[in-house]
Design an enzyme around this catalytic site. Structure first.
Site, PDB file in Angstrom:
ATOM      1  N   GLU A  95       0.817  -1.204   0.000  1.00  0.00           N
ATOM      2  CA  GLU A  95       0.000   0.000   0.000  1.00  0.00           C
ATOM      3  C   GLU A  95       0.851   1.254   0.000  1.00  0.00           C
ATOM      4  O   GLU A  95       1.976   1.280   0.490  1.00  0.00           O
ATOM      5  CB  GLU A  95      -0.944  -0.009   1.200  1.00  0.00           C
ATOM      6  CG  GLU A  95      -1.957  -1.126   1.064  1.00  0.00           C
ATOM      7  CD  GLU A  95      -2.923  -1.244   2.224  1.00  0.00           C
ATOM      8  OE1 GLU A  95      -4.051  -1.690   1.969  1.00  0.00           O
ATOM      9  OE2 GLU A  95      -2.568  -0.905   3.360  1.00  0.00           O
ATOM     10  N   CYS A 108       3.263   8.545   0.790  1.00  0.00           N
ATOM     11  CA  CYS A 108       3.817   7.664   1.810  1.00  0.00           C
ATOM     12  C   CYS A 108       4.036   6.313   1.141  1.00  0.00           C
ATOM     13  O   CYS A 108       3.085   5.700   0.652  1.00  0.00           O
ATOM     14  CB  CYS A 108       2.797   7.563   2.948  1.00  0.00           C
ATOM     15  SG  CYS A 108       3.299   6.486   4.283  1.00  0.00           S
ATOM     16  N   CYS A 115       6.488  -6.546   7.917  1.00  0.00           N
ATOM     17  CA  CYS A 115       7.551  -5.907   8.691  1.00  0.00           C
ATOM     18  C   CYS A 115       8.004  -6.877   9.769  1.00  0.00           C
ATOM     19  O   CYS A 115       7.204  -7.644  10.288  1.00  0.00           O
ATOM     20  CB  CYS A 115       7.027  -4.620   9.336  1.00  0.00           C
ATOM     21  SG  CYS A 115       8.306  -3.651  10.179  1.00  0.00           S
ATOM     22  N   CYS A 119       6.144  -3.992  16.233  1.00  0.00           N
ATOM     23  CA  CYS A 119       5.640  -2.946  17.135  1.00  0.00           C
ATOM     24  C   CYS A 119       4.197  -3.308  17.505  1.00  0.00           C
ATOM     25  O   CYS A 119       3.378  -3.601  16.633  1.00  0.00           O
ATOM     26  CB  CYS A 119       5.697  -1.578  16.464  1.00  0.00           C
ATOM     27  SG  CYS A 119       7.382  -1.076  16.046  1.00  0.00           S
ATOM     28  N   CYS A 122       0.935  -1.494  15.874  1.00  0.00           N
ATOM     29  CA  CYS A 122       0.910  -1.235  14.425  1.00  0.00           C
ATOM     30  C   CYS A 122       0.268  -2.389  13.656  1.00  0.00           C
ATOM     31  O   CYS A 122       0.553  -3.560  13.917  1.00  0.00           O
ATOM     32  CB  CYS A 122       2.345  -1.018  13.928  1.00  0.00           C
ATOM     33  SG  CYS A 122       2.458  -0.752  12.148  1.00  0.00           S
ATOM     34  N   CYS A 341      -1.656   6.411   9.517  1.00  0.00           N
ATOM     35  CA  CYS A 341      -0.460   5.777  10.080  1.00  0.00           C
ATOM     36  C   CYS A 341      -0.810   4.502  10.819  1.00  0.00           C
ATOM     37  O   CYS A 341      -1.731   4.483  11.637  1.00  0.00           O
ATOM     38  CB  CYS A 341       0.217   6.697  11.090  1.00  0.00           C
ATOM     39  SG  CYS A 341       0.814   8.220  10.409  1.00  0.00           S
TER      40      CYS A 341
HETATM   41  N1  SAH Z   1       9.159   1.300  10.387  1.00  0.00           N
HETATM   42  C1  SAH Z   1       9.297   2.706  10.182  1.00  0.00           C
HETATM   43  C2  SAH Z   1       8.401   3.201   9.069  1.00  0.00           C
HETATM   44  C3  SAH Z   1       6.914   3.070   9.372  1.00  0.00           C
HETATM   45  S1  SAH Z   1       6.351   4.653   9.745  1.00  0.00           S
HETATM   46  C4  SAH Z   1       9.100   3.461  11.470  1.00  0.00           C
HETATM   47  O1  SAH Z   1       8.742   2.828  12.464  1.00  0.00           O
HETATM   48  O2  SAH Z   1       9.364   4.656  11.530  1.00  0.00           O
HETATM   49  C5  SAH Z   1       4.849   4.367  10.450  1.00  0.00           C
HETATM   50  C6  SAH Z   1       4.603   5.367  11.588  1.00  0.00           C
HETATM   51  O3  SAH Z   1       3.292   5.160  12.061  1.00  0.00           O
HETATM   52  C7  SAH Z   1       5.539   5.150  12.759  1.00  0.00           C
HETATM   53  O4  SAH Z   1       5.932   6.378  13.298  1.00  0.00           O
HETATM   54  C8  SAH Z   1       4.668   4.414  13.758  1.00  0.00           C
HETATM   55  O5  SAH Z   1       5.079   4.682  15.072  1.00  0.00           O
HETATM   56  C9  SAH Z   1       3.312   4.984  13.445  1.00  0.00           C
HETATM   57  N2  SAH Z   1       2.220   4.071  13.761  1.00  0.00           N
HETATM   58  C10 SAH Z   1       2.213   2.735  13.689  1.00  0.00           C
HETATM   59  N3  SAH Z   1       1.018   2.256  14.035  1.00  0.00           N
HETATM   60  C11 SAH Z   1       0.235   3.310  14.322  1.00  0.00           C
HETATM   61  C12 SAH Z   1      -1.130   3.460  14.686  1.00  0.00           C
HETATM   62  N4  SAH Z   1      -1.913   2.401  14.834  1.00  0.00           N
HETATM   63  N5  SAH Z   1      -1.596   4.707  14.864  1.00  0.00           N
HETATM   64  C13 SAH Z   1      -0.813   5.781  14.663  1.00  0.00           C
HETATM   65  N6  SAH Z   1       0.476   5.709  14.288  1.00  0.00           N
HETATM   66  C14 SAH Z   1       0.997   4.481  14.120  1.00  0.00           C
END
Ligand code: SAH
Length: 364
Positions: A95, A108, A115, A119, A122, A341
């Site tokens: 995506e 984006c 991944c 986390c 996420c 995000c």
């Molecule tokens: N792996 C990299 C690139 C992904 S960026 C990184 O971690 O930076 C994706 C962003 O969205 C990250 O800052 C992460 O902390 C944030 N994110 C992930 N899940 C989320 C959610 N459910 N709600 C809001 N932000 C989220």
């Protein structure tokens, strides 16, 4: 049919393409012509390179393919955000999100299928790690999106890129660097390095390496917590490189003049949203040229986290500001289409057979 030794044309840098063209007996200027077709005119197969002499095109076809991703779904949010689902040749869905604002069009992009970082908050993490994207698959997200824009909003161009889609860009280091080299090439998409941001959950050794590259994208760090106790739980990568090591690496990062590091801070109710967190955050980042993007958590199925109330979000942000940190509230864009995000999960993985709607791997 997969031919051994066959490469994707858009995995090659300009210098590599030029070496190949010369090796095949072509004049060096042909390399520039081919590169422009592949990266500026966004060709989808070698057959589109009509002004390249046929013998050279045929020789080229013995060594490289030129493939494209298939856009199989475009969803448009009420706020104008568009989510593209793109299919790879091996049937995975990735995506990419187009985020318009008055003066910018940001995209984006994804760097991996799934991944590995796990986390806890996420959606992409729940897929697990499937594979790295090839360089051409990273850059083609931009070309297919630009092509879509040309249809739906003629005249608008993608101006900014963030590597914040699916995957951890620094886990796919070589391909990500190469994609930035290609996307900033003046013979191609010609994007400015200062308008490209690579986001990481905090892979310290890769971050140090990035600081030594000639290429100079912006960096964003997904911090998301102010104590190791919390960060260990919500971002397991913290057990390898804790806050102290991560922030030491960020402090040592050779930041260009007038640039700032972005810290992303996903706000999770009751986990990291207290005023004490705000104070600790300010202490951790003191003296750094940076800004903090506060992202209220976006929900996805099966998660036990909650988004803080509007009051709690305000309270946290006000506290961060009081401590003198520049901070921006990231209002969710495209959350009605799961494009915000942490909501990218390549849902509705392509069923077997659907991939045949696109170009088969050998067709380029
Ligand atoms: N792996 C990299 C690139 C992904 S960026 C990184 O971690 O930076 C994706 C962003 O969205 C990250 O800052 C992460 O902390 C944030 N994110 C992930 N899940 C989320 C959610 N459910 N709600 C809001 N932000 C989220």
């Amino acid at each position: 049919m997969l031919v051994p030794g066959m490469r994707e044309l858009r995995d090659l840098t300009f210098a590599e393409l030029q070496a190949l063209v010369v090796e095949l007996g072509g004049k060096p200027f042909r390399a520039e012509q081919i590169f422009r077709w592949a990266h500026m005119h966004r060709a989808r197969s070698l057959d589109e390179l009509q002004n390249v002499p046929r013998p050279l095109r045929e020789a080229l076809a013995t060594r490289v393919r030129l493939s494209a991703l298939t856009v199989d779904l475009v969803q448009t949010s009420k706020d104008g955000t568009r989510k593209l689902r793109l299919l790879t040749h091996d049937g995975h869905a990735i995506e990419s999100v187009l985020i318009p604002s008055t003066d910018k069009m940001a995209q984006c992009i994804s760097s991996q299928v799934g991944c590995a970082l796990d986390c806890d908050f996420c959606a992409t993490a729940k897929l697990g790690f499937v594979r790295n994207l090839a360089t051409w698959e990273i850059v083609d997200q931009v070309y297919r999106a630009q092509e879509l824009l040309a249809e739906v909003e003629p005249g608008r161009r993608i101006t900014n890129l963030v590597y914040m889609g699916m995957g951890e860009p620094l886990h796919n280091y070589a391909q990500v660097i190469r994609s930035i080299e290609l996307l900033t090439d003046h013979r191609g998409a010609n994007l400015a390095e200062r308008r490209i941001t690579v986001s990481t959950a905090g892979l310290v050794t890769a971050l140090e390496k990035l600081g030594n590259e000639e290429l100079n994208p912006n960096i964003a760090i997904s911090l998301n917590a102010t104590t190791d106790a919390v960060r260990d739980v919500i971002m397991p990568v913290n057990r390898k490189w804790n806050l102290e090591r991560l922030l030491a690496a960020v402090r040592a990062y050779p930041l260009e003049r007038r640039r700032r590091v972005t810290f992303e801070y996903v706000l999770l109710a009751g986990v990291n949203d207290s005023v004490e967190d705000a104070a600790r955050l300010a202490r951790l980042l003191s003296g750094l040229r940076c800004k903090v993007n506060v992202i209220p958590w976006n929900p996805h199925e099966g998660s036990h986290y909650r988004r803080p109330s509007p009051e709690a979000i305000d309270r946290f942000q006000a506290a961060v500001k009081r401590h003198g940190l520049p901070t921006y509230l990231r209002r969710p864009r495209g959350d009605d289409i799961d494009a915000a995000c942490g909501q990218l999960a390549g849902k509705a993985k392509a069923p077997p057979g659907l991939v045949q709607l696109g170009r088969s791997p050998a067709a380029g």
